[in-house]
Scaffold this motif. Structure first.
Motif, PDB file in Angstrom:
ATOM      1  N   SER A  20      -2.785   0.106  16.521  1.00  0.00           N
ATOM      2  CA  SER A  20      -3.724   0.513  15.468  1.00  0.00           C
ATOM      3  C   SER A  20      -4.827  -0.521  15.285  1.00  0.00           C
ATOM      4  O   SER A  20      -6.000  -0.164  15.091  1.00  0.00           O
ATOM      5  N   THR A  21      -4.458  -1.796  15.346  1.00  0.00           N
ATOM      6  CA  THR A  21      -5.454  -2.861  15.184  1.00  0.00           C
ATOM      7  C   THR A  21      -6.447  -2.865  16.332  1.00  0.00           C
ATOM      8  O   THR A  21      -7.659  -3.017  16.127  1.00  0.00           O
ATOM      9  N   LEU A  22      -5.947  -2.687  17.560  1.00  0.00           N
ATOM     10  CA  LEU A  22      -6.840  -2.630  18.720  1.00  0.00           C
ATOM     11  C   LEU A  22      -7.783  -1.442  18.613  1.00  0.00           C
ATOM     12  O   LEU A  22      -8.994  -1.569  18.848  1.00  0.00           O
ATOM     13  N   ALA A  23      -7.238  -0.284  18.243  1.00  0.00           N
ATOM     14  CA  ALA A  23      -8.074   0.912  18.109  1.00  0.00           C
ATOM     15  C   ALA A  23      -9.132   0.727  17.023  1.00  0.00           C
ATOM     16  O   ALA A  23     -10.295   1.125  17.196  1.00  0.00           O
ATOM     17  N   PHE A  24      -8.740   0.109  15.909  1.00  0.00           N
ATOM     18  CA  PHE A  24      -9.694  -0.123  14.822  1.00  0.00           C
ATOM     19  C   PHE A  24     -10.782  -1.099  15.243  1.00  0.00           C
ATOM     20  O   PHE A  24     -11.951  -0.944  14.863  1.00  0.00           O
ATOM     21  N   THR A  25     -10.425  -2.091  16.047  1.00  0.00           N
ATOM     22  CA  THR A  25     -11.416  -3.047  16.550  1.00  0.00           C
ATOM     23  C   THR A  25     -12.473  -2.344  17.390  1.00  0.00           C
ATOM     24  O   THR A  25     -13.680  -2.573  17.230  1.00  0.00           O
ATOM     25  N   VAL A  26     -12.027  -1.486  18.304  1.00  0.00           N
ATOM     26  CA  VAL A  26     -12.971  -0.751  19.158  1.00  0.00           C
ATOM     27  C   VAL A  26     -13.827   0.192  18.310  1.00  0.00           C
ATOM     28  O   VAL A  26     -15.047   0.276  18.497  1.00  0.00           O
ATOM     29  N   CYS A  27     -13.187   0.885  17.370  1.00  0.00           N
ATOM     30  CA  CYS A  27     -13.942   1.796  16.495  1.00  0.00           C
ATOM     31  C   CYS A  27     -14.995   1.046  15.686  1.00  0.00           C
ATOM     32  O   CYS A  27     -16.133   1.516  15.527  1.00  0.00           O
ATOM     33  N   PHE A  28     -14.629  -0.125  15.170  1.00  0.00           N
ATOM     34  CA  PHE A  28     -15.568  -0.889  14.349  1.00  0.00           C
ATOM     35  C   PHE A  28     -16.726  -1.410  15.192  1.00  0.00           C
ATOM     36  O   PHE A  28     -17.867  -1.497  14.717  1.00  0.00           O
ATOM     37  N   ALA A  29     -16.443  -1.761  16.449  1.00  0.00           N
ATOM     38  CA  ALA A  29     -17.523  -2.190  17.339  1.00  0.00           C
ATOM     39  C   ALA A  29     -18.516  -1.059  17.561  1.00  0.00           C
ATOM     40  O   ALA A  29     -19.732  -1.267  17.547  1.00  0.00           O
ATOM     41  N   VAL A  30     -17.989   0.153  17.760  1.00  0.00           N
ATOM     42  CA  VAL A  30     -18.866   1.317  17.937  1.00  0.00           C
ATOM     43  C   VAL A  30     -19.625   1.613  16.651  1.00  0.00           C
ATOM     44  O   VAL A  30     -20.819   1.943  16.673  1.00  0.00           O
ATOM     45  N   TRP A  31     -18.945   1.482  15.530  1.00  0.00           N
ATOM     46  CA  TRP A  31     -19.539   1.800  14.229  1.00  0.00           C
ATOM     47  C   TRP A  31     -20.762   0.935  13.939  1.00  0.00           C
ATOM     48  O   TRP A  31     -21.708   1.377  13.274  1.00  0.00           O
ATOM     49  N   THR A  32     -20.765  -0.300  14.408  1.00  0.00           N
ATOM     50  CA  THR A  32     -21.866  -1.230  14.119  1.00  0.00           C
ATOM     51  C   THR A  32     -22.813  -1.401  15.301  1.00  0.00           C
ATOM     52  O   THR A  32     -23.599  -2.360  15.344  1.00  0.00           O
ATOM     53  N   ILE A  33     -22.773  -0.488  16.242  1.00  0.00           N
ATOM     54  CA  ILE A  33     -23.558  -0.635  17.464  1.00  0.00           C
ATOM     55  C   ILE A  33     -25.059  -0.680  17.191  1.00  0.00           C
ATOM     56  O   ILE A  33     -25.821  -1.331  17.908  1.00  0.00           O
ATOM     57  N   PHE A  34     -25.521  -0.030  16.111  1.00  0.00           N
ATOM     58  CA  PHE A  34     -26.952   0.004  15.828  1.00  0.00           C
ATOM     59  C   PHE A  34     -27.499  -1.347  15.372  1.00  0.00           C
ATOM     60  O   PHE A  34     -28.717  -1.532  15.330  1.00  0.00           O
ATOM     61  N   SER A  35     -26.627  -2.276  15.007  1.00  0.00           N
ATOM     62  CA  SER A  35     -27.116  -3.607  14.625  1.00  0.00           C
ATOM     63  C   SER A  35     -27.833  -4.277  15.789  1.00  0.00           C
ATOM     64  O   SER A  35     -28.710  -5.128  15.592  1.00  0.00           O
ATOM     65  N   ILE A  36     -27.452  -3.894  17.024  1.00  0.00           N
ATOM     66  CA  ILE A  36     -28.089  -4.466  18.221  1.00  0.00           C
ATOM     67  C   ILE A  36     -29.027  -3.464  18.890  1.00  0.00           C
ATOM     68  O   ILE A  36     -30.218  -3.738  19.051  1.00  0.00           O
ATOM     69  N   ILE A  37     -28.512  -2.298  19.277  1.00  0.00           N
ATOM     70  CA  ILE A  37     -29.386  -1.341  19.967  1.00  0.00           C
ATOM     71  C   ILE A  37     -30.432  -0.779  19.019  1.00  0.00           C
ATOM     72  O   ILE A  37     -31.491  -0.309  19.462  1.00  0.00           O
ATOM     73  N   GLY A  38     -30.175  -0.863  17.705  1.00  0.00           N
ATOM     74  CA  GLY A  38     -31.159  -0.390  16.736  1.00  0.00           C
ATOM     75  C   GLY A  38     -32.449  -1.193  16.782  1.00  0.00           C
ATOM     76  O   GLY A  38     -33.532  -0.662  16.519  1.00  0.00           O
ATOM     77  N   ILE A  39     -32.337  -2.475  17.131  1.00  0.00           N
ATOM     78  CA  ILE A  39     -33.538  -3.320  17.227  1.00  0.00           C
ATOM     79  C   ILE A  39     -34.397  -2.863  18.404  1.00  0.00           C
ATOM     80  O   ILE A  39     -35.631  -2.839  18.321  1.00  0.00           O
ATOM     81  N   LYS A  40     -33.752  -2.487  19.517  1.00  0.00           N
ATOM     82  CA  LYS A  40     -34.500  -1.953  20.654  1.00  0.00           C
ATOM     83  C   LYS A  40     -35.129  -0.606  20.300  1.00  0.00           C
ATOM     84  O   LYS A  40     -36.282  -0.334  20.650  1.00  0.00           O
ATOM     85  N   ILE A  41     -34.364   0.230  19.604  1.00  0.00           N
ATOM     86  CA  ILE A  41     -34.883   1.543  19.202  1.00  0.00           C
ATOM     87  C   ILE A  41     -36.044   1.373  18.230  1.00  0.00           C
ATOM     88  O   ILE A  41     -37.039   2.105  18.288  1.00  0.00           O
ATOM     89  N   LYS A  42     -35.934   0.384  17.329  1.00  0.00           N
ATOM     90  CA  LYS A  42     -37.016   0.105  16.367  1.00  0.00           C
ATOM     91  C   LYS A  42     -38.300  -0.235  17.098  1.00  0.00           C
ATOM     92  O   LYS A  42     -39.385   0.258  16.747  1.00  0.00           O
ATOM     93  N   ALA A  43     -38.183  -1.048  18.143  1.00  0.00           N
ATOM     94  CA  ALA A  43     -39.367  -1.422  18.907  1.00  0.00           C
ATOM     95  C   ALA A  43     -39.919  -0.227  19.697  1.00  0.00           C
ATOM     96  O   ALA A  43     -41.135  -0.032  19.772  1.00  0.00           O
ATOM     97  N   ASP A  44     -39.025   0.570  20.265  1.00  0.00           N
ATOM     98  CA  ASP A  44     -39.468   1.725  21.062  1.00  0.00           C
ATOM     99  C   ASP A  44     -40.196   2.758  20.210  1.00  0.00           C
ATOM    100  O   ASP A  44     -41.191   3.352  20.645  1.00  0.00           O
ATOM    101  N   LEU A  45     -39.713   2.980  18.989  1.00  0.00           N
ATOM    102  CA  LEU A  45     -40.286   4.024  18.128  1.00  0.00           C
ATOM    103  C   LEU A  45     -41.292   3.483  17.120  1.00  0.00           C
ATOM    104  O   LEU A  45     -41.927   4.267  16.408  1.00  0.00           O
ATOM    105  N   GLY A  46     -41.431   2.139  17.041  1.00  0.00           N
ATOM    106  CA  GLY A  46     -42.362   1.559  16.074  1.00  0.00           C
ATOM    107  C   GLY A  46     -41.948   1.809  14.643  1.00  0.00           C
ATOM    108  O   GLY A  46     -42.784   2.156  13.802  1.00  0.00           O
ATOM    109  N   LEU A  47     -40.687   1.599  14.325  1.00  0.00           N
ATOM    110  CA  LEU A  47     -40.160   1.887  12.985  1.00  0.00           C
ATOM    111  C   LEU A  47     -40.482   0.774  11.998  1.00  0.00           C
ATOM    112  O   LEU A  47     -40.608  -0.397  12.381  1.00  0.00           O
TER     113      LEU A  47
END
Length: 438
Positions: A20-47
């Motif tokens: 359960s802990t391992l699964a929650f770790t992976v889920c939480f990593a996915v849940w916060t993925i926009f903290s990094i790729i969101g910066i690239k998306i922000k630049a691409d879309l000019g947000l």
């Protein structure tokens, strides 16, 4: 193999908790993925910063709202099945994210990715049923260490981004594949929890949805939820916001900003087990006091904006600048993350004790309100940046929130203790909870 209550072996407990802990770790990593790729998306879309705040917060909204339903379904159908299905659906949403191109569709896709955040309510209900009351605080604290997934994303995703040639789509695809594999492994290596297994053997029907929601009539449940708004919602908000903060306020590269944000998220996750143990040993009320006092001190200093001063000196004007050095700021984030981690465990210490048959619904609503903090706060942070124009305004807001929570908790407890006999006064485990079923 040592046998525990209800014929549950120590090995079975460890397997359920570890998986359960391992699964929650992976889920939480996915849940916060926009903290990094969101910066690239922000630049691409000019947000704008407000639009960026909405983007990174949107998955948190789904993760929060879904917790109440996922928690109830876990009580009804068992965590093994619900956890597996939840991860597979989220993996599909993360993969579909790579196919959208407009800001509006990104928000829609982000809603699907947000289902990863609902895994917390599933895991809490599933893990708690494997342990006796005396050890639930520690067990749930260990499970809560899955919050380290935020640190995994903040630290690892920038380097993964480089490895795939700067393509944020590649990062999202890899995340989706890892999550799908995790779902399959979880289903293969776990069993139904003792309560679900016993219910299947006897043919007993599960409680209805409305019966599961019955405890939510207690005001104390909502008070717990408000505490969690800061210790968890604030944690998620800062885990999402700090990479952007470091890039804007200190002019750092994204890779460096991600690592420093991970330095905050790591103690905000791994010490949750310690928080559970301390809550078992010293009482959750004491741990909550530690959390609120230390947090308000940290955010107060972090909220001081970089300021230029000019004073009338003896030989003419003297100018100087007062700015929190990067090293001190990072240290304060680490301290803040540590105490927020303790507070998260303290809030959840009592739920399986007082609501053993409603852990999913009660834990779900507490997690829902906490998750909403992670949704609203990044949006407010971005809005305050656009309107006020001061980078540290986000910490000014957090200082106010913590101050209100600490004051409200303290006087509420004092008021309740006046109604108790002298034997009930003193450093007990959140004495206000003793009135839950009065």
């Amino acid at each position: 193999m040592a046998m525990l209550s209800q014929g549950v072996s120590r090995g079975a407990q460890n397997t359920a908790l570890g998986a359960s802990t391992l699964a929650f770790t992976v889920c939480f990593a996915v849940w916060t993925i926009f903290s990094i790729i969101g910066i690239k998306i922000k630049a691409d879309l000019g947000l704008s910063d407000t639009q960026f705040g909405i983007l990174v917060a949107t998955p948190v909204l789904t993760g929060s709202l879904s917790r109440i339903f996922l928690g109830v379904w876990t009580d009804q159908y068992g965590g093994r099945v619900v956890y597996t299905v939840q991860m597979l659906v989220t993996a599909l949403a993360a993969y579909l994210l790579t196919m959208v191109t407009t800001y509006e569709m990104f928000l829609v896709a982000a809603l699907g990715v947000g289902l990863a955040g609902g895994s917390f309510a599933v895991g809490i209900a599933y893990v708690s049923k494997w342990y006796e009351k005396e050890k639930q605080g520690t067990a749930l604290g260990i499970f809560g260490m899955g919050n380290v997934g935020a640190a995994v994303t903040n630290f690892g995703a920038p380097f993964l981004l480089i490895a795939v040639g700067g393509s944020w789509q590649g990062v999202a695809q890899i995340y989706s594949i890892v999550l799908a594999i995790t779902a399959v492994l979880f289903f293969l290596f776990t069993k139904d929890d003792p309560a679900t297994a016993a219910r299947k053997q006897t043919g007993q029907k599960h409680a209805s949805f409305m019966e599961q929601m019955e405890p939510l009539k207690n005001l104390q449940v909502w008070r717990f939820a408000l505490y969690y708004f800061f210790v968890f919602g604030g944690f998620v908000a800062l885990a999402l916001w700090l990479p952007r903060y470091y890039v804007g306020a200190y002019g750092l590269e994204l890779q460096t900003a991600g690592m420093l944000a991970a330095a905050y998220a790591l103690p905000g996750s791994i010490f949750r087990a310690l928080g559970g143990w301390l809550s078992d040993k010293y009482g959750a009320r004491t741990v909550m006091y530690w959390t609120f006092i230390a947090s308000v001190v940290c955010t107060f200093f972090m909220s001081y904006p970089a300021t230029d001063y000019t004073v009338a000196g003896i030989n003419g004007p003297i100018s100087f600048n007062l700015t929190i050095p990067l090293e001190l700021f990072v240290f304060l984030t680490v301290v803040l993350g540590f105490f927020m981690s303790l507070g998260k465990a303290a809030v959840y210490k009592h739920i399986p004790v007082y609501y053993p048959d409603h852990v999913g619904s009660v834990g779900g609503i507490v997690g829902l309100i906490g998750g909403l903090g992670g949704f609203f706060l990044p949006i407010v942070f971005g809005y305050m940046n656009d309107v006020i124009g001061v980078w540290t305004s986000c910490f000014m807001l957090l200082t106010i929130i913590i101050g209100i929570a600490l004051t409200w908790m303290h006087f509420a407890i004092l008021n309740l203790e006046k109604k108790r006999t002298p034997a009930l006064r003193g450093p007990r485990n959140l004495p206000e909870l003793e009135a839950l079923h009065d």
